[in-house]
Motif scaffolding. Structure first.
Motif, PDB file in Angstrom:
ATOM      1  N   GLU B 215       0.840  -1.197   0.000  1.00 15.91           N
ATOM      2  CA  GLU B 215       0.000   0.000   0.000  1.00 15.91           C
ATOM      3  C   GLU B 215       0.876   1.249   0.000  1.00 15.91           C
ATOM      4  O   GLU B 215       2.007   1.203   0.487  1.00 15.91           O
ATOM      5  N   SER B 216       0.297   2.349  -0.460  1.00 19.72           N
ATOM      6  CA  SER B 216       1.100   3.571  -0.438  1.00 19.72           C
ATOM      7  C   SER B 216       1.378   3.957   1.008  1.00 19.72           C
ATOM      8  O   SER B 216       0.546   3.800   1.892  1.00 19.72           O
ATOM      9  N   GLY B 217       2.590   4.394   1.276  1.00 19.28           N
ATOM     10  CA  GLY B 217       2.895   4.941   2.582  1.00 19.28           C
ATOM     11  C   GLY B 217       3.483   3.965   3.594  1.00 19.28           C
ATOM     12  O   GLY B 217       3.819   4.372   4.701  1.00 19.28           O
ATOM     13  N   THR B 218       3.624   2.686   3.242  1.00 17.00           N
ATOM     14  CA  THR B 218       4.145   1.749   4.259  1.00 17.00           C
ATOM     15  C   THR B 218       5.622   1.998   4.553  1.00 17.00           C
ATOM     16  O   THR B 218       6.033   1.910   5.711  1.00 17.00           O
ATOM     17  N   LEU B 219       6.404   2.296   3.521  1.00 18.35           N
ATOM     18  CA  LEU B 219       7.823   2.567   3.787  1.00 18.35           C
ATOM     19  C   LEU B 219       7.951   3.824   4.655  1.00 18.35           C
ATOM     20  O   LEU B 219       8.777   3.880   5.568  1.00 18.35           O
ATOM     21  N   HIS B 220       7.089   4.792   4.378  1.00 17.99           N
ATOM     22  CA  HIS B 220       7.087   6.010   5.187  1.00 17.99           C
ATOM     23  C   HIS B 220       6.792   5.698   6.656  1.00 17.99           C
ATOM     24  O   HIS B 220       7.460   6.199   7.566  1.00 17.99           O
ATOM     25  N   GLN B 221       5.804   4.825   6.889  1.00 22.12           N
ATOM     26  CA  GLN B 221       5.432   4.423   8.247  1.00 22.12           C
ATOM     27  C   GLN B 221       6.609   3.730   8.948  1.00 22.12           C
ATOM     28  O   GLN B 221       6.889   3.985  10.117  1.00 22.12           O
ATOM     29  N   VAL B 222       7.295   2.860   8.194  1.00 23.38           N
ATOM     30  CA  VAL B 222       8.442   2.141   8.750  1.00 23.38           C
ATOM     31  C   VAL B 222       9.554   3.120   9.153  1.00 23.38           C
ATOM     32  O   VAL B 222      10.130   3.018  10.228  1.00 23.38           O
ATOM     33  N   LEU B 223       9.813   4.100   8.288  1.00 19.10           N
ATOM     34  CA  LEU B 223      10.886   5.047   8.595  1.00 19.10           C
ATOM     35  C   LEU B 223      10.511   5.968   9.760  1.00 19.10           C
ATOM     36  O   LEU B 223      11.388   6.469  10.471  1.00 19.10           O
ATOM     37  N   SER B 224       9.200   6.171   9.978  1.00 17.70           N
ATOM     38  CA  SER B 224       8.756   6.972  11.132  1.00 17.70           C
ATOM     39  C   SER B 224       9.252   6.362  12.434  1.00 17.70           C
ATOM     40  O   SER B 224       9.597   7.073  13.377  1.00 17.70           O
ATOM     41  N   VAL B 225       9.261   5.029  12.485  1.00 18.76           N
ATOM     42  CA  VAL B 225       9.709   4.304  13.673  1.00 18.76           C
ATOM     43  C   VAL B 225      11.133   4.733  14.065  1.00 18.76           C
ATOM     44  O   VAL B 225      11.446   4.878  15.249  1.00 18.76           O
ATOM     45  N   PHE B 226      11.966   4.951  13.057  1.00 23.90           N
ATOM     46  CA  PHE B 226      13.351   5.370  13.331  1.00 23.90           C
ATOM     47  C   PHE B 226      13.460   6.885  13.497  1.00 23.90           C
ATOM     48  O   PHE B 226      14.229   7.377  14.312  1.00 23.90           O
ATOM     49  N   ALA B 227      12.672   7.646  12.708  1.00 20.60           N
ATOM     50  CA  ALA B 227      12.857   9.100  12.630  1.00 20.60           C
ATOM     51  C   ALA B 227      12.596   9.770  13.983  1.00 20.60           C
ATOM     52  O   ALA B 227      13.413  10.574  14.445  1.00 20.60           O
ATOM     53  N   TRP B 228      11.480   9.423  14.628  1.00 18.98           N
ATOM     54  CA  TRP B 228      11.174  10.157  15.876  1.00 18.98           C
ATOM     55  C   TRP B 228      12.146   9.760  16.981  1.00 18.98           C
ATOM     56  O   TRP B 228      12.331  10.499  17.945  1.00 18.98           O
ATOM     57  N   ARG B 229      12.804   8.635  16.865  1.00 17.55           N
ATOM     58  CA  ARG B 229      13.813   8.220  17.847  1.00 17.55           C
ATOM     59  C   ARG B 229      15.211   8.767  17.496  1.00 17.55           C
ATOM     60  O   ARG B 229      16.172   8.457  18.193  1.00 17.55           O
ATOM     61  N   LYS B 230      15.308   9.490  16.408  1.00 18.33           N
ATOM     62  CA  LYS B 230      16.588  10.007  15.933  1.00 18.33           C
ATOM     63  C   LYS B 230      17.626   8.895  15.766  1.00 18.33           C
ATOM     64  O   LYS B 230      18.818   9.090  16.016  1.00 18.33           O
ATOM     65  N   LEU B 231      17.161   7.724  15.356  1.00 18.60           N
ATOM     66  CA  LEU B 231      18.086   6.634  15.013  1.00 18.60           C
ATOM     67  C   LEU B 231      18.529   6.856  13.575  1.00 18.60           C
ATOM     68  O   LEU B 231      17.692   6.939  12.660  1.00 18.60           O
ATOM     69  N   ASN B 232      19.847   6.987  13.362  1.00 19.49           N
ATOM     70  CA  ASN B 232      20.352   7.387  12.055  1.00 19.49           C
ATOM     71  C   ASN B 232      20.591   6.182  11.137  1.00 19.49           C
ATOM     72  O   ASN B 232      21.349   5.279  11.473  1.00 19.49           O
ATOM     73  N   LEU B 233      19.922   6.188   9.989  1.00 17.98           N
ATOM     74  CA  LEU B 233      20.159   5.150   8.987  1.00 17.98           C
ATOM     75  C   LEU B 233      21.416   5.522   8.208  1.00 17.98           C
ATOM     76  O   LEU B 233      21.419   6.510   7.479  1.00 17.98           O
ATOM     77  N   SER B 234      22.492   4.734   8.333  1.00 20.01           N
ATOM     78  CA  SER B 234      23.669   5.035   7.528  1.00 20.01           C
ATOM     79  C   SER B 234      23.540   4.390   6.162  1.00 20.01           C
ATOM     80  O   SER B 234      24.311   4.678   5.254  1.00 20.01           O
ATOM     81  N   LYS B 235      22.560   3.487   5.986  1.00 24.19           N
ATOM     82  CA  LYS B 235      22.348   2.883   4.682  1.00 24.19           C
ATOM     83  C   LYS B 235      20.926   2.366   4.596  1.00 24.19           C
ATOM     84  O   LYS B 235      20.402   1.814   5.564  1.00 24.19           O
ATOM     85  N   ILE B 236      20.299   2.572   3.455  1.00 18.76           N
ATOM     86  CA  ILE B 236      19.073   1.845   3.138  1.00 18.76           C
ATOM     87  C   ILE B 236      19.137   1.505   1.670  1.00 18.76           C
ATOM     88  O   ILE B 236      19.350   2.372   0.828  1.00 18.76           O
ATOM     89  N   GLU B 237      19.078   0.218   1.378  1.00 18.92           N
ATOM     90  CA  GLU B 237      19.056  -0.195  -0.021  1.00 18.92           C
ATOM     91  C   GLU B 237      17.939  -1.203  -0.212  1.00 18.92           C
ATOM     92  O   GLU B 237      17.593  -1.942   0.701  1.00 18.92           O
ATOM     93  N   SER B 238      17.407  -1.213  -1.405  1.00 19.63           N
ATOM     94  CA  SER B 238      16.348  -2.173  -1.696  1.00 19.63           C
ATOM     95  C   SER B 238      16.885  -3.256  -2.601  1.00 19.63           C
ATOM     96  O   SER B 238      17.794  -3.029  -3.405  1.00 19.63           O
ATOM     97  N   ARG B 239      16.354  -4.465  -2.448  1.00 19.66           N
ATOM     98  CA  ARG B 239      16.688  -5.576  -3.342  1.00 19.66           C
ATOM     99  C   ARG B 239      15.385  -6.249  -3.719  1.00 19.66           C
ATOM    100  O   ARG B 239      14.473  -6.364  -2.894  1.00 19.66           O
ATOM    101  N   PRO B 240      15.288  -6.755  -4.949  1.00 21.79           N
ATOM    102  CA  PRO B 240      14.040  -7.429  -5.326  1.00 21.79           C
ATOM    103  C   PRO B 240      13.823  -8.695  -4.486  1.00 21.79           C
ATOM    104  O   PRO B 240      14.762  -9.419  -4.194  1.00 21.79           O
ATOM    105  N   LEU B 241      12.556  -8.939  -4.118  1.00 23.42           N
ATOM    106  CA  LEU B 241      12.207 -10.139  -3.327  1.00 23.42           C
ATOM    107  C   LEU B 241      12.195 -11.406  -4.178  1.00 23.42           C
ATOM    108  O   LEU B 241      12.036 -12.490  -3.647  1.00 23.42           O
ATOM    109  N   LYS B 242      12.312 -11.267  -5.479  1.00 28.19           N
ATOM    110  CA  LYS B 242      12.255 -12.371  -6.433  1.00 28.19           C
ATOM    111  C   LYS B 242      10.843 -12.960  -6.534  1.00 28.19           C
ATOM    112  O   LYS B 242      10.664 -14.116  -6.906  1.00 28.19           O
ATOM    113  N   THR B 243       9.840 -12.153  -6.163  1.00 25.99           N
ATOM    114  CA  THR B 243       8.457 -12.600  -6.338  1.00 25.99           C
ATOM    115  C   THR B 243       7.748 -11.766  -7.399  1.00 25.99           C
ATOM    116  O   THR B 243       6.592 -12.039  -7.716  1.00 25.99           O
ATOM    117  N   GLY B 244       8.432 -10.782  -7.940  1.00 28.76           N
ATOM    118  CA  GLY B 244       7.818  -9.997  -9.002  1.00 28.76           C
ATOM    119  C   GLY B 244       8.369  -8.591  -8.988  1.00 28.76           C
ATOM    120  O   GLY B 244       8.846  -8.115  -7.969  1.00 28.76           O
TER     121      GLY B 244
END
Lengths: 290, 290
Positions: B215-244
């Protein structure tokens, strides 16, 4: 009789019988298709007006983005995506007809690195110990096998390669995952849209985005711009900026037209946040028949 | 005299003189280093207790993630990252000493696909038209050149390859971008932390995350979990799940210890959101000297 003056020229990642050729032929059945050896050469052909469009692979469902395409579009070129092609990828093991009874003893298997990776499990369990040779394309590997009837070697590629080079397919569908598509971009210097009959789904917009800083929470802030507008990201992938580990740009696909007011607002807000945004345009999808 | 019973065995992506060998030798100068031919073989060696640790490349500043490492860790293995190594990558053009005066006429250049890509511009401008051959490693390419003194061919690789195979470096630092590091994971079956003297920066935690829906906005919701805690992502990369196409998992590095209360809270909330989270553990960084 064709009127050559009006015939459009389409660059594609060759050689003939490559997966890109099949994708290009599907979308442009009556145009003049011109093979180029590398992805940068295809892209440069459009930039230098040697052709009207170029068709290059941009993403595979198993391997992810094609780094050379994405990086070249970000760092080197100034082109637009005017259409995309989705093609199902099926890999087969093929040998020279002279070796058709001896194929289980192959001493080398040749193909494009992506094709070898797509058949990784099959090769690991079925041909463990056999040397795998990376080749520039599946079609070039098929040609090598055709040119060497005395050598007991095999190629991995599509049915079209087998036909073109007169090879015998000895195992069908050796790819590890069944749902495997490759996505191709049709590139142009003009920000137009190719009209595509029976286009799959809605129009889509692709852009490339660089974050203003690497403070915590900036990607979250960027995604907020889309989230509250319910603009759906059908893709987000990161690529290194080539300035150091941990520095990325993002390739984002939104299922919306860049001229919609919500999209215009989103892109304006991204600029206000200090992001660098490079839009590649809005386009339709052509799905090649199986 | 070494006590063999206590000597630890370290698998690395060979052959000797590869970049992975240099990284491994830096971190484990006194252990028994065992080369393996492929990344899956390195990883399987740890899984099957043939070795204590494995060192494999996971990310390059120019090329991005090494898909085979990331995908194998996600889909096939159940291991932990117990340390990481950062190494500066410098590429040189080398020829057989018998060809030292003839190197400007090379008819073929051999190297690993990543090394060829890292020198793409140099090769494009300096050796346009010369055939580029993809090889399994830079060291294997150097060995080929050493074994063929009569052929006017070149390899691209590191100084260690040139020394080991007695080749002459004819052009130094031919890589396109100067800031080029490769990052290596040290893998183990145990969720421990290698003590690393003069470790660079704070401890880091890596995990792999799959979103609950597209659904739209799920990645945003996930990043909210880190953002308000000021946990710094030094890397985020995506890889295909191999399901499509369009289905991804994310590799995320957080500059924090997974045992900190903020991190525990974040990981619990991600599970509540319906995400699948696979933690690879917390670890320190070893920077190889230049």
């Amino acid at each position: 009789m064709k009127n050559e003056q009006w015939e459009r020229r389409i660059a594609y990642l060759g050689p003939e019988a490559s997966f890109t050729y099949l994708a290009t032929k599907g979308l442009f059945p009556h145009e003049r298709l011109i093979p180029y050896t590398t992805i940068p050469e295809c892209i440069e052909a459009v930039s230098k007006d040697a052709v009207d469009f170029a068709v290059v692979p941009v993403e595979n469902a198993l391997e992810g983005s094609v780094p050379l395409t994405v990086d070249y579009l970000y760092h080197e070129a100034n082109l637009f995506v005017v259409g995309e092609v989705l093609s199902k990828i099926q890999q087969h093991l093929m040998v020279n007809k002279a070796q058709r009874n001896n194929w289980q003893n192959v001493e080398g298997i040749y193909s494009h690195p992506h094709a070898l990776a797509q058949c990784h499990k099959y090769l690991f369990y079925r041909f463990s110990g056999v040397t795998l040779h990376q080749y520039s394309s599946t079609a070039a590997a098929a040609k090598l096998v055709a040119d060497n009837p005395d050598r007991c070697i095999a190629a991995i590629g599509n049915t079209s390669s087998a036909e073109k080079y007169g090879l015998e397919i000895v195992e069908h569908n050796i790819h590890d995952f069944h749902f495997n598509h490759t996505r191709f971009f049709v590139l142009s210097k003009q920000n137009i849209r190719l009209p595509i009959e029976n286009s799959q789904g809605n129009s889509k917009t692709t852009f490339m985005l660089t974050l203003p800083t690497d403070e915590s929470g900036t990607l979250h802030q960027v995604l907020s711009v889309f989230a509250w507008r319910k603009l759906n990201l059908s893709k987000i992938e990161s690529r290194p900026l080539k300035t150091g580990l941990g520095h990325y740009f993002f390739i984002i696909d939104i299922v919306a037209d860049e001229n919609e007011s919500m999209m215009k607002g989103a892109l304006e807000e991204l600029a206000s946040l200090g992001c660098t945004v490079k839009s590649l345009g809005t386009y339709y999808t052509y799905l090649t028949p199986e």
